[in-house]
Design a protein around this motif. Structure first.
Motif, PDB file in Angstrom:
ATOM      1  N   LEU A 155       4.833  30.589  53.180  1.00 19.93           N
ATOM      2  CA  LEU A 155       5.278  31.164  54.323  1.00 19.93           C
ATOM      3  C   LEU A 155       5.295  32.632  54.327  1.00 19.93           C
ATOM      4  CD1 LEU A 155       6.671  31.092  57.136  1.00 19.93           C
ATOM      5  CD2 LEU A 155       9.046  31.134  55.918  1.00 19.93           C
ATOM      6  N   VAL A 156       5.737  33.400  53.376  1.00 21.32           N
ATOM      7  CA  VAL A 156       5.673  34.663  53.267  1.00 21.32           C
ATOM      8  C   VAL A 156       4.344  35.108  52.905  1.00 21.32           C
ATOM      9  CG1 VAL A 156       6.536  36.515  51.546  1.00 21.32           C
ATOM     10  CG2 VAL A 156       7.791  34.751  52.290  1.00 21.32           C
ATOM     11  N   LEU A 157       3.658  34.603  52.008  1.00 19.44           N
ATOM     12  CA  LEU A 157       2.064  35.049  51.736  1.00 19.44           C
ATOM     13  C   LEU A 157       1.313  35.142  52.972  1.00 19.44           C
ATOM     14  CD1 LEU A 157       1.294  33.112  48.597  1.00 19.44           C
ATOM     15  CD2 LEU A 157       1.789  35.393  48.581  1.00 19.44           C
ATOM     16  N   VAL A 158       1.392  33.987  53.877  1.00 25.02           N
ATOM     17  CA  VAL A 158       0.809  34.145  55.172  1.00 25.02           C
ATOM     18  C   VAL A 158       1.209  35.146  56.285  1.00 25.02           C
ATOM     19  CG1 VAL A 158       0.169  32.659  57.291  1.00 25.02           C
ATOM     20  CG2 VAL A 158       0.004  31.502  55.092  1.00 25.02           C
ATOM     21  N   CYS A 159       2.580  35.144  56.293  1.00 26.19           N
ATOM     22  CA  CYS A 159       3.098  36.301  56.862  1.00 26.19           C
ATOM     23  C   CYS A 159       2.925  37.816  56.794  1.00 26.19           C
ATOM     24  CB  CYS A 159       4.420  36.292  57.105  1.00 26.19           C
ATOM     25  SG  CYS A 159       5.584  37.124  58.398  1.00 26.19           S
TER      26      CYS A 159
END
Length: 325
Positions: free
Chosen positions: A211-215
């Protein structure tokens, strides 16, 4: 309590966006809402649970590991679009910046309302995921994504067909040229609604790292695309940059869900039908009609197509039938 928090946050953020349009004012709206909710929770918790602070290092570390990921994702997700707007000011002329600012504030107000509705269902997702209630999680998650997509498409139809009306009402004659930017940025609303719904599902299922990487990647892409396109195409290019950024993040979140929890995703054919119905409903924007007639006709066409194509959730269709009888 959560409903109170959402109402306060949304109301204050919308007021800040409409009155000032400043990123700092919008973010600052979180603080008074948080204080009010903290007081209400403290009052309600009296006699139910001890509210005196205590310190347990292992428990503190466990909670911090969970909250830090959520806080990071929420901060990036809530900030990057505003950062893109601020960055675009450096390449836009003052008048173009005003046009894009008008379009962006319209977008921000709609998204703030959508976020409030989506986050309201987050506790249900967390409870279902934590109790291994797979059936409830799949049902609630799929309905959340479906509703987000349809609500976003409705907003898109309204902004595309009603862009001139919005520009006239909010900008007057000086910013009547903002109508194309408003119509273009309207294409980002469904993506925004879906990405917030998908992020809630990812958080509920404790899929944090992806989630954080995509964000982060999507945020960088949004800022870069907005600045580059704004430099070439002005306010319209900046609006397209926002659309691209929202689309990248939404696609990334859905891809993660497809790999981890594919049962949560609605059928691709259903989503495509909704997109085609929205595209058909936007056609009145090309007709030589008054602005109010265009938006009324567009929303009416979309509503009729949604009913004919059975795009609405079965529960809502049953409710409509009951009202008719």
């Amino acid at each position: 309590v959560d409903a109170l928090r959402q109402v306060l946050v949304t109301g204050l953020m919308v007021a800040a966006a409409v009155t000032t349009g400043q990123v700092g004012a919008i973010i600052a709206a979180l603080f008074p809402a948080g204080i009010v909710v903290a007081v209400v929770v403290g009052f309600m918790a009296r006699g139910v649970s001890p509210i005196r602070p205590s310190f347990d290092l292992p428990e503190f570390r466990r909670l911090l590991s969970l909250v830090s990921v959520y806080a990071l994702a929420a901060t990036i997700g809530g900030m990057y679009a505003f950062v893109a707007q601020v960055a675009s000011d450096h390449v836009l002329s003052p008048h173009e910046s005003g046009e894009f600012g008008l379009a962006f504030r319209t977008f921000a107000v709609l998204v703030a309302g959508g976020i409030a509705a989506i986050i309201g269902g987050f506790p249900l997702l967390v409870h279902a995921a934590g109790s291994d209630d797979t059936e409830r999680l799949v049902y609630a998650g799929r309905r959340m994504l479906q509703t987000s997509w349809l609500a976003g498409l409705t907003c898109t139809v309204g902004l595309v067909t009603g862009a001139t009306v919005v520009a006239d009402v909010l900008g007057g004659e000086e910013f009547a040229g903002a109508a194309p930017a408003i119509a273009l940025i309207g294409l980002a609303v469904p993506m925004s609604f879906v990405l917030y719904a998908a992020s809630s599902l990812l958080l509920a299922n404790k899929i944090h790292k992806e989630l954080v990487l995509v964000c982060v990647f999507g945020a960088l892409a949004s800022v870069a695309a907005t600045v580059v396109l704004a430099d070439v195409h002005g306010a319209n290019g900046a609006a397209i940059g926002i659309v691209l950024g929202e689309s990248v993040i939404a696609a990334g979140y859905l891809w993660i869900l497809q790999r981890t929890e594919p049962r949560l995703l609605p059928r691709a054919g259903w989503a495509l039908l909704g997109l085609l119905a929205a595209a058909a409903a936007c056609l009145p924007a090309l007709m030589p009609l008054p602005g109010l007639v265009q938006v009324t006709l567009g929303l009416s066409v979309f509503a009729c197509l949604a009913l004919l194509l059975r795009l609405l959730p079965p529960e809502l269709l049953d409710r409509l039938r009951a009202l008719r009888t």
